[in-house]
Design an enzyme around this catalytic site. Structure first.
Site, mmCIF file in Angstrom:
data_model
loop_
_atom_site.group_PDB
_atom_site.id
_atom_site.type_symbol
_atom_site.label_atom_id
_atom_site.label_comp_id
_atom_site.label_asym_id
_atom_site.label_seq_id
_atom_site.Cartn_x
_atom_site.Cartn_y
_atom_site.Cartn_z
ATOM 1 N N HIS A 105 -0.928 2.660 40.823
ATOM 2 C CA HIS A 105 -1.826 3.052 42.950
ATOM 3 C C HIS A 105 -3.218 2.547 43.248
ATOM 4 C CE1 HIS A 105 -1.796 3.910 46.676
ATOM 5 N NE2 HIS A 105 -2.740 4.823 46.861
ATOM 6 N N THR A 137 6.074 11.558 41.462
ATOM 7 C CA THR A 137 6.309 13.148 41.749
ATOM 8 C C THR A 137 7.539 13.065 42.751
ATOM 9 O OG1 THR A 137 4.127 14.228 42.273
ATOM 10 C CG2 THR A 137 4.798 14.476 40.531
HETATM 11 N N1 NHR Z 1 8.371 7.690 45.171
HETATM 12 C C1 NHR Z 1 7.823 8.996 44.976
HETATM 13 N N2 NHR Z 1 8.938 9.571 45.746
HETATM 14 N N3 NHR Z 1 6.062 8.952 44.840
HETATM 15 C C2 NHR Z 1 5.742 8.171 44.574
HETATM 16 O O1 NHR Z 1 3.923 8.650 44.134
HETATM 17 C C3 NHR Z 1 5.932 7.197 44.577
HETATM 18 C C4 NHR Z 1 7.021 6.286 44.973
HETATM 19 C C5 NHR Z 1 7.437 5.037 45.154
HETATM 20 C C6 NHR Z 1 6.466 4.314 44.952
HETATM 21 C C7 NHR Z 1 3.857 3.739 44.974
HETATM 22 C C8 NHR Z 1 3.684 3.367 45.831
HETATM 23 C C9 NHR Z 1 1.853 3.261 45.773
HETATM 24 O O2 NHR Z 1 1.216 3.351 44.818
HETATM 25 C C10 NHR Z 1 5.268 4.294 45.067
HETATM 26 C C11 NHR Z 1 5.004 5.517 44.474
HETATM 27 C C12 NHR Z 1 4.997 2.575 48.719
HETATM 28 C C13 NHR Z 1 5.004 2.726 49.681
HETATM 29 C C14 NHR Z 1 5.695 2.362 50.739
HETATM 30 O O3 NHR Z 1 5.104 3.776 52.048
HETATM 31 C C15 NHR Z 1 3.662 3.519 49.533
HETATM 32 C C16 NHR Z 1 3.932 4.278 48.385
HETATM 33 C C17 NHR Z 1 3.755 3.059 47.147
HETATM 34 C C18 NHR Z 1 5.245 2.135 47.686
HETATM 35 N N4 NHR Z 1 6.837 1.664 51.436
HETATM 36 C C19 NHR Z 1 7.255 1.456 52.774
HETATM 37 C C20 NHR Z 1 8.985 2.166 52.826
HETATM 38 O O4 NHR Z 1 9.076 2.841 53.709
HETATM 39 C C21 NHR Z 1 7.630 0.233 52.691
HETATM 40 C C22 NHR Z 1 6.853 -0.728 52.143
HETATM 41 C C23 NHR Z 1 6.764 -2.446 52.329
HETATM 42 O O5 NHR Z 1 8.393 -2.493 52.006
HETATM 43 O O6 NHR Z 1 6.584 -3.093 52.441
HETATM 44 O O7 NHR Z 1 9.080 2.481 51.720
HETATM 45 O O8 NHR Z 1 0.987 3.379 46.794
HETATM 46 C C1 GAR Z 2 -1.331 -4.089 42.607
HETATM 47 O O1 GAR Z 2 -2.532 -4.361 43.164
HETATM 48 C C2 GAR Z 2 -0.738 -2.830 43.067
HETATM 49 O O2 GAR Z 2 -1.386 -1.591 42.609
HETATM 50 C C3 GAR Z 2 -0.177 -2.352 44.441
HETATM 51 O O3 GAR Z 2 0.279 -3.227 44.913
HETATM 52 C C4 GAR Z 2 -0.585 -4.437 43.762
HETATM 53 C C5 GAR Z 2 0.535 -5.474 43.058
HETATM 54 O O4 GAR Z 2 0.418 -5.871 42.567
HETATM 55 N N1 GAR Z 2 0.854 -1.798 44.548
HETATM 56 C C6 GAR Z 2 1.182 -0.644 45.466
HETATM 57 O O5 GAR Z 2 -0.114 -1.379 46.257
HETATM 58 C C7 GAR Z 2 2.142 0.421 45.575
HETATM 59 N N2 GAR Z 2 2.273 0.629 46.995
HETATM 60 P P1 GAR Z 2 1.702 -7.019 41.373
HETATM 61 O O6 GAR Z 2 3.222 -6.948 41.869
HETATM 62 O O7 GAR Z 2 0.689 -8.599 41.109
HETATM 63 O O8 GAR Z 2 1.220 -6.391 40.558
#
Ligand code: NHR
Ligand code: GAR
Length: 210
Positions: A105, A137
């Site tokens: 993240h 988680t």
């Molecule tokens: N799932 C769980 N249950 N727990 C985590 O900690 C997760 C996860 C899924 C993805 C990555 C995460 C990040 O690193 C991750 C961690 C997507 C969103 C989001 O809001 C938020 C956090 C992360 C990834 N996604 C939108 C949704 O509605 C869609 C956004 C899009 O498609 O561009 O799923 O930040």
């Molecule tokens: C990275 O900065 C990663 O940490 C972030 O998106 C970029 C992906 O780059 N992840 C998120 O924001 C998840 N919500 P990459 O596709 O070049 O690895």
């Protein structure tokens, strides 16, 4: 030899960093929820099997999670790596891979969970920002922390310049975490991260201002 799968949604630069690091395991597949993800072509050119599980083809989040799990389980991975994967995953999916599902993240968690972290960091006026690798988680961006990298926020930074500084360190810490896991030195034990045979501070990378 252990194997792992990488889940992406886009560019895949973290995926590249992990595969290029020659961690002690085989990348069994790169799986994207977006058919147009640029990282798929890179993986295919390296001879890594690729698959698409398009979230738009599923009627619900639960159905998507089930389709994704079915694709992952074909490879029976020891580790599932979220690398720029952009779909929130449900509780039953996360429980299925508990202790073998990790994410990177782009913030120093627990600060700035969710999306648009670099803009949020600039708006908050923090002087230090960074990235976090954590076990996943059910609660978003809240899992046990494995390793973090800290970078300075510099005068004149935009979300893009800050993101680039953070991303360079993501490419350092994510392969390191995957390497530890595949070596059997990193595990989740009752909700706590256990890292063996590393000196104190191994989970902290601090990049000073120049
Ligand atoms: N799932 C769980 N249950 N727990 C985590 O900690 C997760 C996860 C899924 C993805 C990555 C995460 C990040 O690193 C991750 C961690 C997507 C969103 C989001 O809001 C938020 C956090 C992360 C990834 N996604 C939108 C949704 O509605 C869609 C956004 C899009 O498609 O561009 O799923 O930040
Ligand atoms: C990275 O900065 C990663 O940490 C972030 O998106 C970029 C992906 O780059 N992840 C998120 O924001 C998840 N919500 P990459 O596709 O070049 O690895």
């Amino acid at each position: 030899m252990k194997n792992y799968v990488i889940l992406i949604s886009g560019r895949g630069s973290n995926m590249e960093a992990i595969i290029d690091a020659q961690v002690p395991g085989r990348c069994a597949a790169v799986i994207s929820n977006r058919p147009a993800a640029a990282g798929l072509a890179w993986a295919a050119a390296r001879g890594v099997p690729t698959a698409v599980v398009d979230h738009k083809a599923s009627a619900s989040r639960e159905a998507f999670d089930a389709a994704l799990a079915a694709e992952i389980d074909r490879h029976a991975p020891d580790l599932v790596v979220l690398a720029g994967f952009m779909r929130v995953l449900g509780e039953s999916f996360v429980r299925r891979y508990e202790g073998r599902l990790i994410n990177i993240h782009p913030s120093l968690l627990p600060a700035f969970p969710g999306l648009h972290t670099h803009a949020a960091a600039l708006a908050a006026g923090v002087r230090i920002h960074g990235a976090t690798v954590h076990f996943v988680t059910p609660a978003l961006d809240s899992g046990p922390i494995i390793i973090q990298a800290a970078v300075p926020v510099l005068p004149g930074d935009s979300p893009d310049t800050l993101a680039a500084r953070v991303l360079a360190q993501e490419h350092v810490i994510y392969p390191r975490a995957v390497d530890w896991f595949l070596q059997g030195r990193l595990r989740l034990d009752q909700g706590r991260v256990v890292l063996t045979d590393e000196p104190m501070g191994a989970g902290a990378l601090i990049v000073p201002a120049g």
